[in-house]
Design a protein around this motif. Sequence first.
Motif, PDB file in Angstrom:
ATOM      1  N   LEU A   6      22.208  39.982  46.320  1.00 47.49           N
ATOM      2  CA  LEU A   6      22.668  41.021  45.406  1.00 47.49           C
ATOM      3  C   LEU A   6      21.904  40.896  44.089  1.00 47.49           C
ATOM      4  O   LEU A   6      21.730  39.791  43.571  1.00 47.49           O
ATOM      5  N   ASP A   7      21.475  42.047  43.571  1.00 48.71           N
ATOM      6  CA  ASP A   7      20.703  42.059  42.329  1.00 48.71           C
ATOM      7  C   ASP A   7      21.275  43.128  41.401  1.00 48.71           C
ATOM      8  O   ASP A   7      21.081  44.323  41.613  1.00 48.71           O
ATOM      9  N   GLY A   8      22.003  42.695  40.380  1.00 54.22           N
ATOM     10  CA  GLY A   8      22.551  43.608  39.392  1.00 54.22           C
ATOM     11  C   GLY A   8      23.545  44.609  39.952  1.00 54.22           C
ATOM     12  O   GLY A   8      23.649  45.729  39.446  1.00 54.22           O
ATOM     13  N   VAL A   9      24.296  44.221  40.960  1.00 48.47           N
ATOM     14  CA  VAL A   9      25.203  45.148  41.640  1.00 48.47           C
ATOM     15  C   VAL A   9      26.419  45.445  40.771  1.00 48.47           C
ATOM     16  O   VAL A   9      27.032  44.546  40.187  1.00 48.47           O
ATOM     17  N   ALA A  10      26.765  46.722  40.708  1.00 44.68           N
ATOM     18  CA  ALA A  10      27.946  47.172  39.977  1.00 44.68           C
ATOM     19  C   ALA A  10      28.633  48.252  40.793  1.00 44.68           C
ATOM     20  O   ALA A  10      28.033  48.877  41.676  1.00 44.68           O
ATOM     21  N   ILE A  22      26.434  41.915  39.298  1.00 45.29           N
ATOM     22  CA  ILE A  22      26.602  40.821  40.251  1.00 45.29           C
ATOM     23  C   ILE A  22      25.245  40.508  40.864  1.00 45.29           C
ATOM     24  O   ILE A  22      24.663  41.325  41.581  1.00 45.29           O
ATOM     25  N   SER A  23      24.732  39.320  40.587  1.00 47.91           N
ATOM     26  CA  SER A  23      23.450  38.881  41.141  1.00 47.91           C
ATOM     27  C   SER A  23      23.626  37.520  41.785  1.00 47.91           C
ATOM     28  O   SER A  23      24.278  36.633  41.216  1.00 47.91           O
ATOM     29  N   THR A  24      23.073  37.353  42.984  1.00 54.74           N
ATOM     30  CA  THR A  24      23.214  36.103  43.719  1.00 54.74           C
ATOM     31  C   THR A  24      21.859  35.631  44.221  1.00 54.74           C
ATOM     32  O   THR A  24      20.938  36.434  44.390  1.00 54.74           O
ATOM     33  N   CYS A 200      30.242  29.370  48.296  1.00 51.26           N
ATOM     34  CA  CYS A 200      31.251  30.314  47.810  1.00 51.26           C
ATOM     35  C   CYS A 200      30.711  31.102  46.628  1.00 51.26           C
ATOM     36  O   CYS A 200      29.826  30.655  45.898  1.00 51.26           O
ATOM     37  N   MET A 201      31.268  32.293  46.497  1.00 50.51           N
ATOM     38  CA  MET A 201      31.061  33.151  45.338  1.00 50.51           C
ATOM     39  C   MET A 201      32.410  33.267  44.645  1.00 50.51           C
ATOM     40  O   MET A 201      33.433  33.469  45.295  1.00 50.51           O
ATOM     41  N   VAL A 202      32.421  33.170  43.336  1.00 49.62           N
ATOM     42  CA  VAL A 202      33.661  33.271  42.570  1.00 49.62           C
ATOM     43  C   VAL A 202      33.555  34.462  41.635  1.00 49.62           C
ATOM     44  O   VAL A 202      32.623  34.545  40.828  1.00 49.62           O
ATOM     45  N   ILE A 203      34.505  35.392  41.759  1.00 52.69           N
ATOM     46  CA  ILE A 203      34.540  36.602  40.945  1.00 52.69           C
ATOM     47  C   ILE A 203      35.682  36.498  39.945  1.00 52.69           C
ATOM     48  O   ILE A 203      36.801  36.122  40.299  1.00 52.69           O
ATOM     49  N   ARG A 204      35.395  36.830  38.709  1.00 54.33           N
ATOM     50  CA  ARG A 204      36.424  36.843  37.666  1.00 54.33           C
ATOM     51  C   ARG A 204      36.204  38.063  36.778  1.00 54.33           C
ATOM     52  O   ARG A 204      35.104  38.226  36.234  1.00 54.33           O
ATOM     53  N   ASP A 205      37.222  38.895  36.681  1.00 58.85           N
ATOM     54  CA  ASP A 205      37.146  40.094  35.828  1.00 58.85           C
ATOM     55  C   ASP A 205      35.915  40.939  36.129  1.00 58.85           C
ATOM     56  O   ASP A 205      35.235  41.450  35.226  1.00 58.85           O
ATOM     57  N   GLY A 206      35.598  41.078  37.417  1.00 54.41           N
ATOM     58  CA  GLY A 206      34.499  41.932  37.819  1.00 54.41           C
ATOM     59  C   GLY A 206      33.113  41.356  37.628  1.00 54.41           C
ATOM     60  O   GLY A 206      32.119  42.052  37.849  1.00 54.41           O
ATOM     61  N   ALA A 207      33.033  40.094  37.245  1.00 52.68           N
ATOM     62  CA  ALA A 207      31.730  39.452  37.035  1.00 52.68           C
ATOM     63  C   ALA A 207      31.649  38.194  37.897  1.00 52.68           C
ATOM     64  O   ALA A 207      32.665  37.615  38.298  1.00 52.68           O
ATOM     65  N   LEU A 208      30.432  37.782  38.188  1.00 53.00           N
ATOM     66  CA  LEU A 208      30.227  36.584  38.990  1.00 53.00           C
ATOM     67  C   LEU A 208      30.358  35.353  38.107  1.00 53.00           C
ATOM     68  O   LEU A 208      29.561  35.146  37.185  1.00 53.00           O
ATOM     69  N   ALA A 209      31.360  34.518  38.403  1.00 51.38           N
ATOM     70  CA  ALA A 209      31.574  33.303  37.623  1.00 51.38           C
ATOM     71  C   ALA A 209      30.753  32.140  38.152  1.00 51.38           C
ATOM     72  O   ALA A 209      30.345  31.262  37.380  1.00 51.38           O
TER      73      ALA A 209
END
Length: 246
Positions: A6-10, A22-24, A200-209
């Motif tokens: 994912l690159d800059g996904v919104a 969201i970038s991974t 794992c991916m951790v999401i917080r308030d719509g952003a990647l933590a």
Amino acid sequence: MVSLQLDGVAAGYGRAPVLSDISTPPLQGGQLVALLGPNAAGKSTLFRRIFGLLRGPGTVRIDGARTDRPIAYMPQDNGARPVLSVYESILLARMQGGRLTVQPQDHAEVERVLALLDIGHLRGRHVGDLSGGQRQMIGAAQALVQNPQILLMDEPTSALDLSRQIGLLGLLRRLARDQGLLIIVALHDIGHALRFTDACMVIRDGALAACGPTATVVTPALLKQVFKVEARIEPCSKGHPQLILD
């Protein structure tokens, strides 16, 4: 082997943004990946964005796919028609993509998945007569029967008893490793994430933590920051990490 990046996904709904930037790193096939985060953090929205049900800025990049439909998605509500039998609902999922003629291989795949999930005894039951946990297993079957290379599963264990939770997560981990699948599961049980997942991916308030190996990402500091709990992670007598709430 398949990979997802994912690159800059919104994404959002109408004018209400839910996810932003969201970038991974590449998430590789052969892994079971946990998607963690508090309620309403944006986990389901991220799955819908990856699967293409939502549009938005950024890029969802899939490399190494062998087909033009490499992803299957199991939402929290599988949407199976209650008047269909379990067998019919799984066969219908197998036929997604517009094919009108059922082939012998389609029936064979339904039988394979029924046996894989140990739900063959439900084949003739109407979906509307099933318990929540049974419907959840049917949702898993509907996703697996499509033979995806990337499988997105939104809280696949939330309605299952403990034995079924452990059995399903163990099966998913084996499928990922043996068949080179990339399986991403949204979970609320941090202990299960520690025990079964590779990353794992951790999401917080719509952003990647955070995003990375589970043992590296899930720390007491992250649990305090994201989930607002004081906790320790210690090995059990067999060396597996265990979550202990203080």
